[in-house]
Write a protein that holds these residues in place. Structure first.
Motif, mmCIF file in Angstrom:
data_model
loop_
_atom_site.group_PDB
_atom_site.id
_atom_site.type_symbol
_atom_site.label_atom_id
_atom_site.label_comp_id
_atom_site.label_asym_id
_atom_site.label_seq_id
_atom_site.Cartn_x
_atom_site.Cartn_y
_atom_site.Cartn_z
ATOM 1 N N THR A 137 -29.837 -22.863 33.044
ATOM 2 C CA THR A 137 -28.834 -21.799 32.968
ATOM 3 C C THR A 137 -29.002 -20.840 34.150
ATOM 4 O O THR A 137 -29.942 -20.943 34.932
ATOM 5 C CB THR A 137 -28.978 -21.007 31.655
ATOM 6 O OG1 THR A 137 -30.217 -20.285 31.690
ATOM 7 C CG2 THR A 137 -28.967 -21.937 30.444
ATOM 8 N N LEU A 138 -28.083 -19.894 34.231
ATOM 9 C CA LEU A 138 -28.152 -18.884 35.288
ATOM 10 C C LEU A 138 -29.472 -18.110 35.223
ATOM 11 O O LEU A 138 -30.051 -17.764 36.258
ATOM 12 C CB LEU A 138 -26.964 -17.927 35.153
ATOM 13 C CG LEU A 138 -26.776 -16.903 36.271
ATOM 14 C CD1 LEU A 138 -26.542 -17.586 37.609
ATOM 15 C CD2 LEU A 138 -25.612 -15.962 35.936
ATOM 16 N N GLU A 139 -29.945 -17.852 34.000
ATOM 17 C CA GLU A 139 -31.210 -17.133 33.834
ATOM 18 C C GLU A 139 -32.384 -17.901 34.448
ATOM 19 O O GLU A 139 -33.362 -17.300 34.899
ATOM 20 C CB GLU A 139 -31.482 -16.872 32.347
ATOM 21 C CG GLU A 139 -30.589 -15.811 31.713
ATOM 22 C CD GLU A 139 -29.181 -16.310 31.403
ATOM 23 O OE1 GLU A 139 -28.947 -17.543 31.506
ATOM 24 O OE2 GLU A 139 -28.317 -15.477 31.069
ATOM 25 N N ASN A 140 -32.274 -19.238 34.471
ATOM 26 C CA ASN A 140 -33.347 -20.054 35.050
ATOM 27 C C ASN A 140 -33.358 -20.009 36.573
ATOM 28 O O ASN A 140 -34.430 -20.029 37.195
ATOM 29 C CB ASN A 140 -33.210 -21.514 34.603
ATOM 30 C CG ASN A 140 -33.327 -21.699 33.109
ATOM 31 O OD1 ASN A 140 -32.450 -22.252 32.465
ATOM 32 N ND2 ASN A 140 -34.421 -21.226 32.533
ATOM 33 N N ILE A 141 -32.173 -19.978 37.182
ATOM 34 C CA ILE A 141 -32.122 -20.067 38.644
ATOM 35 C C ILE A 141 -32.063 -18.710 39.331
ATOM 36 O O ILE A 141 -32.369 -18.607 40.522
ATOM 37 C CB ILE A 141 -30.939 -20.948 39.116
ATOM 38 C CG1 ILE A 141 -29.592 -20.275 38.836
ATOM 39 C CG2 ILE A 141 -31.000 -22.336 38.489
ATOM 40 C CD1 ILE A 141 -28.425 -20.944 39.547
#
Length: 384
Positions: free
Chosen positions: A21-25
């Motif tokens: 997800t965006l939180e990961n990248i």
């Protein structure tokens, strides 16, 4: 050059598995070593930022985007592995940055990534919106295309486990397509560049996963982004990350996507493309829907009071539960199933099927059962 060693050296270990997800990248894009090349280029339907990463001073401009479909994350992982390589300071990195200017959109569809859906938050498939441009994500992708004016486009996707390489019985671990630019599926100069490059990548991959490279059908659909960009005269390559045996998290496949990306840029930088490799491209076998995740053969089933010996298959559904992807196996078909394969196959040798429902493998039923009350299966897999 040891491409596997380069992968191991540059693998971004902070992102793993299927749910990216965006939180990961976001932490990766905010790293001190990268953030000066990162730009927020727009927002998704739900107001999530869409990031770009641009690096290099070379004449040849490469446009890459991933997670146009939110639940297709393997190429995002491989893209960050490649970004690590070009930031490594190695001689290879310097050569690539002198030869190319890379413009990456690591996650075009952050809303779909969070929901683990193919479509965006408006339930629109962005890969069918290249003409109408009804969605903010589609407009961003097109605006960058028009402003950056790429020499090559790399359209990065995942494909389902159902695809095999023709009738070989091997999974399509990586597949490619040089999309058509017209209904007649003709080959012009622009499309030939994509064809030649794919033929070169295939030669490299055959050293690692022989017989596991497929080619997608090239029927023309102007609503697809690859067909549109090819129609607009820019060589476009579709990458599809598929299944490698026992690699449902796609951590092995990610390596072969990294190798494919790196090989393509080495080939281009060395001008290692002959004038016409269309025959070699067409010799890559076409993808075919021939696989199920589980196949159970020679099972005795009580069918309306009559015992028969038959086969049945089950398939995983990837279900987002408590912010984790669960692979839940459901029965999908019973019958002869000639010409199909299972990534996991079990020969029951005439053992009787039983379950806690009605002792018949019904469609959409969870794959929990036993055979002769000796072999017990939970979620498709034998436990004893």
């Amino acid at each position: 050059m040891n491409l596997e060693q380069l992968f191991d050296q540059n693998k971004e270990n902070t992102i793993q598995g299927r749910y990216i997800t965006l939180e990961n990248i976001k932490p990766l894009l905010e790293k001190e070593s990268l953030k000066k090349e990162v730009t927020i280029i727009g927002e998704s339907v739900l107001g999530k930022p869409i990031y770009s990463y641009q690096k290099g001073n070379g004449k040849t401009k490469i446009y890459l985007w991933s997670q146009m479909h939110g639940n297709e994350s393997t190429t995002t992982k491989a893209l960050f592995d490649f970004i690590n390589l070009i930031n490594s300071g190695s001689d290879l990195a310097k050569k690539l940055l002198d030869s190319f200017t890379f413009y990456c959109i690591p996650m075009l569809n952050p809303d779909g990534a969070k929901l683990y859906t193919r479509a965006n938050a408006n339930n629109v498939d962005l890969n069918r919106d290249s003409q109408d441009l009804t969605q903010p994500e589609s407009k961003i992708l097109r605006t960058v295309f028009e402003q950056f004016k790429p020499d090559y486009c790399f359209n990065l996707h995942d494909q389902r486990t159902i695809f095999g390489v023709a009738d070989t019985g091997k999974p399509a671990t990586v597949s490619f397509l040089a999309p058509s630019y017209n209904e007649e599926r003709e080959v012009n100069e622009s499309r030939l560049k994509a064809i030649n490059l794919i033929a070169g990548i295939n030669e490299v991959l055959q050293n690692y996963i022989p017989g596991q490279i497929g080619r997608f059908d090239d029927s023309f659909n102007i609503n697809c982004i690859g067909d549109t960009f090819q129609y607009l005269g820019v060589p476009t390559l579709l990458f599809e990350a598929g299944h490698f045996p026992d690699d449902y998290e796609r951590e092995v496949t990610r390596k072969f996507i990294f190798i494919s990306l790196l090989s393509s840029f080495i080939i281009l930088s060395e001008n290692d493309i002959v004038s016409n490799r269309n025959d070699k491209y067409l010799n890559i076998p076409q993808n075919k829907v021939v696989f199920f995740d589980f196949m159970y053969k020679n099972v005795k089933i009580n069918y309306d009071g009559i015992e028969i010996i038959t086969n049945f298959v089950a398939q995983y559904k990837e279900e987002l539960i408590d912010n984790q992807i669960k692979f839940n196996a459901y029965i999908v078909e019973v019958g002869d199933l000639e010409g199909y394969y299972g990534h996991y196959e079990y020969d029951a040798k005439g053992a009787l099927y039983k379950d806690d429902f009605n002792n018949y493998p019904n469609q959409n039923q969870q794959a929990d059962f036993n055979l002769d009350e000796k072999a017990f299966f939970v979620n498709g897999t034998i436990i004893k």
